[in-house]
Motif scaffolding. Structure first.
Motif, PDB file in Angstrom:
ATOM      1  N   THR A   1      26.326  -9.873   9.977  1.00 30.75           N
ATOM      2  CA  THR A   1      27.155 -10.710   9.126  1.00 30.75           C
ATOM      3  C   THR A   1      26.470 -12.059   8.955  1.00 30.75           C
ATOM      4  O   THR A   1      25.530 -12.390   9.679  1.00 30.75           O
ATOM      5  CB  THR A   1      28.539 -10.931   9.734  1.00 30.75           C
ATOM      6  OG1 THR A   1      28.365 -11.607  11.000  1.00 30.75           O
ATOM      7  CG2 THR A   1      29.259  -9.615   9.953  1.00 30.75           C
ATOM      8  N   ASN A  10      33.117  -1.217  19.436  1.00 29.05           N
ATOM      9  CA  ASN A  10      33.855  -0.237  18.637  1.00 29.05           C
ATOM     10  C   ASN A  10      33.153  -0.077  17.301  1.00 29.05           C
ATOM     11  O   ASN A  10      32.393  -0.946  16.879  1.00 29.05           O
ATOM     12  CB  ASN A  10      35.294  -0.698  18.354  1.00 29.05           C
ATOM     13  CG  ASN A  10      36.080  -1.013  19.593  1.00 29.05           C
ATOM     14  OD1 ASN A  10      36.753  -2.030  19.666  1.00 29.05           O
ATOM     15  ND2 ASN A  10      36.001  -0.140  20.574  1.00 29.05           N
ATOM     16  N   LEU A  11      33.452   1.008  16.639  1.00 28.22           N
ATOM     17  CA  LEU A  11      33.069   1.179  15.256  1.00 28.22           C
ATOM     18  C   LEU A  11      34.293   0.932  14.373  1.00 28.22           C
ATOM     19  O   LEU A  11      35.432   0.985  14.843  1.00 28.22           O
ATOM     20  CB  LEU A  11      32.538   2.597  15.007  1.00 28.22           C
ATOM     21  CG  LEU A  11      31.280   2.988  15.769  1.00 28.22           C
ATOM     22  CD1 LEU A  11      30.967   4.463  15.529  1.00 28.22           C
ATOM     23  CD2 LEU A  11      30.105   2.129  15.351  1.00 28.22           C
ATOM     24  N   ASP A  12      34.049   0.689  13.111  1.00 29.52           N
ATOM     25  CA  ASP A  12      35.151   0.488  12.178  1.00 29.52           C
ATOM     26  C   ASP A  12      34.717   0.950  10.800  1.00 29.52           C
ATOM     27  O   ASP A  12      33.522   0.962  10.475  1.00 29.52           O
ATOM     28  CB  ASP A  12      35.568  -0.985  12.133  1.00 29.52           C
ATOM     29  CG  ASP A  12      36.997  -1.172  11.703  1.00 29.52           C
ATOM     30  OD1 ASP A  12      37.484  -2.325  11.729  1.00 29.52           O
ATOM     31  OD2 ASP A  12      37.662  -0.185  11.337  1.00 29.52           O
ATOM     32  N   VAL A  13      35.697   1.331   9.995  1.00 28.42           N
ATOM     33  CA  VAL A  13      35.466   1.703   8.603  1.00 28.42           C
ATOM     34  C   VAL A  13      36.656   1.240   7.785  1.00 28.42           C
ATOM     35  O   VAL A  13      37.728   0.974   8.324  1.00 28.42           O
ATOM     36  CB  VAL A  13      35.315   3.227   8.408  1.00 28.42           C
ATOM     37  CG1 VAL A  13      34.030   3.743   8.996  1.00 28.42           C
ATOM     38  CG2 VAL A  13      36.510   3.978   8.964  1.00 28.42           C
ATOM     39  N   SER A  14      36.501   1.170   6.484  1.00 27.66           N
ATOM     40  CA  SER A  14      37.636   0.872   5.618  1.00 27.66           C
ATOM     41  C   SER A  14      38.562   2.083   5.594  1.00 27.66           C
ATOM     42  O   SER A  14      38.137   3.214   5.758  1.00 27.66           O
ATOM     43  CB  SER A  14      37.161   0.535   4.212  1.00 27.66           C
ATOM     44  OG  SER A  14      36.452   1.624   3.655  1.00 27.66           O
ATOM     45  N   LYS A  71      30.689   5.378   2.943  1.00 35.02           N
ATOM     46  CA  LYS A  71      31.576   4.395   3.567  1.00 35.02           C
ATOM     47  C   LYS A  71      30.848   3.788   4.758  1.00 35.02           C
ATOM     48  O   LYS A  71      30.381   4.486   5.656  1.00 35.02           O
ATOM     49  CB  LYS A  71      32.876   5.052   4.004  1.00 35.02           C
ATOM     50  CG  LYS A  71      33.573   5.784   2.865  1.00 35.02           C
ATOM     51  CD  LYS A  71      33.800   4.910   1.650  1.00 35.02           C
ATOM     52  CE  LYS A  71      35.132   4.230   1.711  1.00 35.02           C
ATOM     53  NZ  LYS A  71      35.436   3.488   0.463  1.00 35.02           N
ATOM     54  N   TYR A 100      31.101  -0.322  10.552  1.00 37.60           N
ATOM     55  CA  TYR A 100      30.965  -1.675  11.066  1.00 37.60           C
ATOM     56  C   TYR A 100      30.857  -1.660  12.588  1.00 37.60           C
ATOM     57  O   TYR A 100      31.391  -0.785  13.259  1.00 37.60           O
ATOM     58  CB  TYR A 100      32.175  -2.523  10.660  1.00 37.60           C
ATOM     59  CG  TYR A 100      32.357  -2.619   9.161  1.00 37.60           C
ATOM     60  CD1 TYR A 100      33.209  -1.751   8.487  1.00 37.60           C
ATOM     61  CD2 TYR A 100      31.669  -3.576   8.417  1.00 37.60           C
ATOM     62  CE1 TYR A 100      33.374  -1.822   7.107  1.00 37.60           C
ATOM     63  CE2 TYR A 100      31.829  -3.659   7.043  1.00 37.60           C
ATOM     64  CZ  TYR A 100      32.684  -2.785   6.390  1.00 37.60           C
ATOM     65  OH  TYR A 100      32.838  -2.863   5.030  1.00 37.60           O
ATOM     66  N   LEU A 128      31.800  -3.664  15.967  1.00 39.63           N
ATOM     67  CA  LEU A 128      32.700  -4.670  16.526  1.00 39.63           C
ATOM     68  C   LEU A 128      32.428  -4.798  18.017  1.00 39.63           C
ATOM     69  O   LEU A 128      32.477  -3.801  18.742  1.00 39.63           O
ATOM     70  CB  LEU A 128      34.163  -4.259  16.329  1.00 39.63           C
ATOM     71  CG  LEU A 128      34.631  -3.905  14.924  1.00 39.63           C
ATOM     72  CD1 LEU A 128      36.073  -3.406  14.965  1.00 39.63           C
ATOM     73  CD2 LEU A 128      34.514  -5.110  14.014  1.00 39.63           C
ATOM     74  N   LEU A 176      33.443  -9.009  14.750  1.00 38.70           N
ATOM     75  CA  LEU A 176      32.545  -8.291  13.851  1.00 38.70           C
ATOM     76  C   LEU A 176      31.133  -8.840  13.962  1.00 38.70           C
ATOM     77  O   LEU A 176      30.920 -10.056  13.893  1.00 38.70           O
ATOM     78  CB  LEU A 176      33.055  -8.446  12.406  1.00 38.70           C
ATOM     79  CG  LEU A 176      32.200  -7.850  11.289  1.00 38.70           C
ATOM     80  CD1 LEU A 176      32.149  -6.327  11.397  1.00 38.70           C
ATOM     81  CD2 LEU A 176      32.758  -8.260   9.934  1.00 38.70           C
ATOM     82  N   LEU A 177      30.168  -7.948  14.128  1.00 40.39           N
ATOM     83  CA  LEU A 177      28.773  -8.348  14.238  1.00 40.39           C
ATOM     84  C   LEU A 177      27.953  -7.939  13.015  1.00 40.39           C
ATOM     85  O   LEU A 177      26.999  -8.619  12.656  1.00 40.39           O
ATOM     86  CB  LEU A 177      28.143  -7.739  15.490  1.00 40.39           C
ATOM     87  CG  LEU A 177      28.676  -8.331  16.801  1.00 40.39           C
ATOM     88  CD1 LEU A 177      28.226  -7.508  17.993  1.00 40.39           C
ATOM     89  CD2 LEU A 177      28.207  -9.767  16.961  1.00 40.39           C
TER      90      LEU A 177
END
Lengths: 401, 404
Positions: free
Chosen positions: B223, B287-291, B317, B320, B322, B331-332
């Protein structure tokens, strides 16, 4: 892009009895558009002083507007020029849409509840543009306070027409006359309380936020550009625009929310979609489709789900000093049966969470809006200007930047 | 322009007793070969293993033995990193015995069913974290600790870092399989592909020739707020094919990182971690993240791409990263080497076959407006430009390198 604002203008009294509130709010909004002709390229197109009106001063001024006053402006410097129509009516049993504001309708004339009783008047807005960039305005353009709306209000001419709210478009209830407006305020609400407003925009974007003194959150509307991502090759004529709004009810959620909030992670369907065929729903708006023949469709906003469904990620503590991450909302079409897909993102405002309302960044270029609760709630972050945070001042003229 | 290389479509399982020998041999040969070299990979040390005669499959004249290992430097990476791989076979020697000592796999040293283990290390100045010898002729020796001591060396799995379970010897490794139950992967057979670029490596494993399990180490895109000099992370997922469950569940986001090194301690079998600059322990749980639209079925394929309502395309997609271990949260950045998509046929490719999909599991959410909402998310990974995913017929697979 140049960012301009008319912020912290306050209408009415906390004790109520604010019978002129909708029209005074109309005047403030009219002034924002008019005062930014040079800086943002917002050009007057047509106007009407309303029933027995004589101008566009505040109602205790020399030339106030009358009921169903309206004005149309063109955002001439937008990537894809678009047009905005505002109209207001106030007073008991005086619906928006009577002459000289006809044809016109607020919130599809939805009569739900006292707070949302559109037939009692308010302030509404609609948007339109043509694929060829020419004017969709179908009325006169004398600009003498006596212009007449066309039938329909917006036309495609030899091009294709995009209109907001969604109900003014293809298969919408108001397709034939394009007369519906998205509510910015309801007279029934502003009558009873003192309201604070924030208007912020640039050449391509417009944010209108309002909060009653006794309310727990800002409500409002955004109209603006969707920025494409190079990895997602979607072909638009020139650009894409989206509108999202929520005027009512008053909840802690921000007015423009990621779709999954409160629906958790079950993904049966997004909780918040913006736009409806009937134009009378809590969330109105819509997004331009790539094919002009498809017009505007219902849409949703999106963001990383874990960051906003679970606590702990805000503020960000990975760096030398804590910071609040700003997440650009993704925009996706979401209308049955075939209009689905992620389009791009909004750059003009961002999502964040777990930060106090009215917070500003240290250099004063960003401000936080949403609910009054700090923890556990998403917020929106808009451009701002100045070291004074939102929520300060009680003048009707507000602060301009 | 960057190089993408891989060794793909290995079909294994002809011999239960030597399954992991074949997995390891394929990986070792690729990382030692010209395709990986084009992406900047250099072998710096290795041992052929016990009762070994050289580099090769168990049934070749020159073959690896239990506890063979190799160290490979990704020299073209933004911050060069070093990959260690090691194996034992089913009913073979304990993982981590000579000549592979010291070593643990998922915190164990008694992998009854065998497995391949992997670990990564780097220093924030790009220096060499390897503590062993580097003769590179098959008889190298590990050191103890395996990776150079001190906070300058960052190691994955995270249990090898200061303050965690294996900080002293730094010998723990990620497992390539869930080896605590039977039947194991060696019984089921399966396929795997390994794909790299200078900054990333993914192991795409398909036990039983079924859905895929993804393991990754690599550089993420930071980011704007993230100015750390080392922007690397890893995740190891051994047990859940359900990509949705891998990323989030009603109980919360899945943690990737085990400070006790016991990767297999939970049903999900996850591990991993992200580097945090200026921290005490260097690497922390993430953690991982997605929309959320990643899992909305009607969104896929994206009918707006290509301009047709009826013909869609992959909608990649983003995943992310985290941080999620005290005191580091937030968020990294995002992974850009691969993505997820869904609701396209499994083992699809883009038209040029430069991207391929590998299925996860399907879970059912409900029906709305005539659409079945189900999570059939898939991994969307770089591919070689020619091969039909799932079509591999040999243990040696297909090697490639191409411009990315």
């Amino acid at each position: 892009m140049t960012v301009k604002g008319l912020v912290d203008f306050v209408i009415g009294n906390t004790s109520g009895g604010n019978t002129s509130a909708s029209l005074d709010t109309f005047v403030a909004l009219y002034n924002f558009f008019l005062n930014n002709t040079t800086s943002l390229g917002i050009v007057p197109v047509a106007n009407n002083f309303g029933l027995s009106g004589s101008g566009f001063s505040f109602l205790n001024g020399p030339t106030p507007p009358g009921n169903n006053a309206w004005a149309c402006f063109k955002y001439a410097n937008a990537t894809m020029p678009f047009y905005v129509l505002i109209q207001a009516a106030t007073g008991t049993n005086l619906p928006l849409g009577l002459a000289p504001g006809n044809p016109g309708m607020l919130w599809g004339n939805n009569t739900v509840g006292m707070a949302g009783n559109a037939s009692q008047g308010g302030l509404g807005i609609s948007f339109a543009l043509r694929a060829d960039g020419l004017s969709p305005w179908n009325g006169t353009t004398t600009l003498n306070g006596n212009d007449i709306k066309g039938l329909p209000v917006w036309v495609s001419g030899s091009s294709q027409l995009y209109v907001w709210p969604r109900s003014n478009g293809i298969s919408g209830t108001h397709q034939s006359l394009c007369q519906n407006l998205i509510p910015l305020v309801f007279q029934n609400n502003v009558l009873k309380d003192q309201y604070r407003f924030q208007i912020i925009g640039d050449q391509n974007n417009f944010v209108f936020l309002q909060k009653g003194n006794s309310n727990v959150a800002y409500e409002g509307l955004f109209f603006g550009q969707v920025v494409m991502e190079p990895s997602r090759q979607i072909q638009y004529p020139t650009s894409a625009y989206v509108c999202v709004s929520r005027t009512y009810p008053d909840t802690q959620d921000p007015p423009f929310s990621p779709a999954f909030l409160a629906s958790g992670i079950t993904f049966t369907a997004p909780k918040f979609v913006y736009g409806s065929l009937t134009g009378d729903q809590l969330f109105e708006g819509g997004v331009m489709m790539p094919s002009a023949s498809d017009g505007v469709k219902i849409c949703m906003l999106d963001a990383p789900q874990n960051m906003f469904n679970f606590t702990g990620y805000f503020p960000n503590t990975c760096f030398a000093s804590s910071t609040w991450d700003l997440i650009s909302p993704l925009v996706a079409a979401y209308e049955y049966p075939n209009s689905y897909g992620t389009i791009g993102k909004i750059n003009f405002f961002s999502f964040t969470r777990d930060i106090a309302l009215n917070t500003i960044e240290t250099n004063g270029t960003l401000a936080v809006f949403g609910g009054v609760t700090t923890a556990g709630q998403a917020k929106i972050v808009t451009p701002w200007s100045g070291t004074t945070p939102p929520g300060v001042g009680f003048s009707r003229s507000g602060t301009q930047f | 322009m960057t190089i993408i290389a891989g060794t793909i479509e290995h079909k294994l399982g002809g011999n239960v007793a030597h399954f992991w020998n074949e997995y390891f041999t394929n990986l070792f040969r690729f990382l030692s070969g010209p395709q990986a070299a084009a992406a900047g990979v250099v072998r710096i040390a290795y041992h052929s293993g016990s009762n070994a005669t050289g580099i090769g499959y168990w049934d070749e004249t020159f073959h690896f033995g239990d506890n063979a290992w190799g160290v490979f430097k990704f020299s073209a990476a933004t911050v060069p990193f070093y990959l260690l791989i090691q194996y034992t076979d089913n009913a073979g020697a304990y993982f981590g015995t000579s000549p592979g000592n010291p070593a643990l796999i998922a915190g164990y040293n008694n992998s009854s069913y065998g497995s391949v283990g992997w670990a990564v290390a780097l220093t924030d100045t790009g220096g060499n974290p390897w503590g062993g010898t580097t003769v590179n002729s098959g008889s190298d020796q590990k050191s103890s600790p395996v990776w150079v001591s001190g906070s300058a060396t960052k190691v994955w799995p995270i249990s090898n870092n200061p303050g965690y379970a294996h900080a002293t010897n730094r010998e723990n490794m990620f497992p390539m399989s869930y080896f605590l139950t039977s039947p194991g992967w060696h019984n089921l057979g399966g396929r795997f592909s390994c794909i790299i670029n200078p900054n990333n490596i993914i192991f795409l494993n398909r036990p039983g020739h079924g859905p895929a399990l993804m393991n990754w180490f690599g550089k993420y895109s930071p980011t704007a707020n993230n100015t750390m000099g080392v922007q690397y992370a890893a995740f190891c997922n051994l047990f859940t094919y359900d990509i949705f469950a891998m990323i989030a569940s009603s109980g919360g986001p899945t943690p990737f990182g085990r400070i006790d090194g016991l990767t297999l301690a939970t049903a999900l079998g996850t591990d991993g971690g992200v580097y945090i600059s200026g921290s005490v322990s260097n690497v922390y749980t993430m953690n991982l993240d997605v929309s959320s639209t990643s899992f909305f079925s009607p969104m896929h394929p994206n009918r707006l791409i290509s301009g047709s309502q009826n013909v869609g395309s992959f909608d990649a997609k983003t995943l992310y990263i985290l941080a999620n271990q005290s005191p580091f949260f937030g968020l990294l950045g995002n992974i850009d080497f691969f993505a997820i998509t869904q609701h396209v046929p499994a083992y699809s490719t883009s038209q040029d076959k430069y991207m391929a999909t590998f299925e996860g599991a399907t879970s059912y959410f409900g029906t709305t407006e005539g659409y079945v909402y189900q999570n059939s998310a898939q991994w969307l990974v770089p591919w070689d430009g020619q091969t039909v995913p799932g079509s591999g017929t040999s243990r040696k697979g297909i090697q490639f390198s191409r411009n990315g």
